[in-house]
Design a protein around this motif. Structure first.
Motif, PDB file in Angstrom:
ATOM      1  N   SER A  50      -3.648   0.487  -7.913  1.00 37.96           N
ATOM      2  CA  SER A  50      -3.896  -0.900  -7.487  1.00 37.96           C
ATOM      3  C   SER A  50      -4.301  -1.763  -8.679  1.00 37.96           C
ATOM      4  O   SER A  50      -3.823  -2.894  -8.837  1.00 37.96           O
ATOM      5  N   PHE A 106      -5.194   6.031  -6.071  1.00 36.42           N
ATOM      6  CA  PHE A 106      -4.699   4.826  -5.403  1.00 36.42           C
ATOM      7  C   PHE A 106      -5.379   3.590  -5.995  1.00 36.42           C
ATOM      8  O   PHE A 106      -4.724   2.582  -6.280  1.00 36.42           O
ATOM      9  N   ASP A 121       0.826  -1.216   0.000  1.00 35.29           N
ATOM     10  CA  ASP A 121       0.000   0.000   0.000  1.00 35.29           C
ATOM     11  C   ASP A 121       0.861   1.267   0.000  1.00 35.29           C
ATOM     12  O   ASP A 121       0.477   2.282  -0.574  1.00 35.29           O
TER      13      ASP A 121
END
Length: 192
Positions: free
Chosen positions: A138, A134, A110
């Motif tokens: 991902s 984000f 992360d």
């Protein structure tokens, strides 16, 4: 008095890890903008040896831009529970790409994805902007390794001076300053 500030730093950092509740490796980093404006923020020491003290960042961040304009910086470790402080003055030099890649690979996934999602220090209209970026990072790296972003790397602060400060009663503190001298270090005591 020893002429090896790195041995003393190793002892003090080890003691700090035993007593500090969080992040004994936290250090204040002082930079100066091209306009002469000083700025201080806390970063984490990620490696150190006699060559210097390493931290990582987005190279386009506030600190990255300051260092690009003026690589002379200050570091400060303050271990309140031990009544100790270490001040370092020196020049910030880029770490190698291989060193940055190796460290980046050890970060939690992360955190790696966050490095891709963030334009560190730049204005953001809403938190959802980062969250969306984000999520896109991902999806982009789903199931695979996350490579180091091109604008994410590290700096090694090569010290020219290191000062050790230890609290004593009545502000009669102990202060020892080490200055780089002819490839070695010269130590001197300072008044409190």
């Amino acid at each position: 008095m020893s002429n090896d500030p790195f041995a003393l730093f190793a002892d003090w950092l080890a003691a700090a890890w035993e007593s500090e509740p969080n992040d004994a490796n936290a250090m204040a980093l002082a930079t100066v903008s091209p306009a002469g404006q000083p700025s201080v923020r806390v970063v984490l020491l990620k490696a150190w040896d006699e060559a210097g003290f390493v931290f990582y960042t987005n190279l386009d961040s506030h600190k990255g831009n300051d260092i690009a304009a003026n690589p002379l910086v200050g570091l400060d470790f303050h271990w309140k529970s031990r009544g100790r402080q270490v001040r370092i003055e020196g020049r910030a030099e880029p770490v190698s790409a291989a060193e940055a890649d190796a460290y980046f690979a050890t970060r939690p996934r992360d955190s790696q994805l966050g490095a891709w999602a963030s334009d560190q220090s730049r204005p953001m209209a809403a938190r959802a902007t980062f969250d969306d970026r984000f999520a896109a990072a991902s999806a982009r790296f789903d199931g695979g390794d996350v490579p180091r972003p091109p604008r994410w790397s590290g700096f090694r602060v090569v010290p020219s001076a290191i000062e050790f400060w230890e609290a004593r009663d009545f502000r009669h503190h102990d202060r020892t300053r080490y200055m780089r001298s002819d490839g070695g270090w010269a130590a001197s005591l300072l008044f409190p």
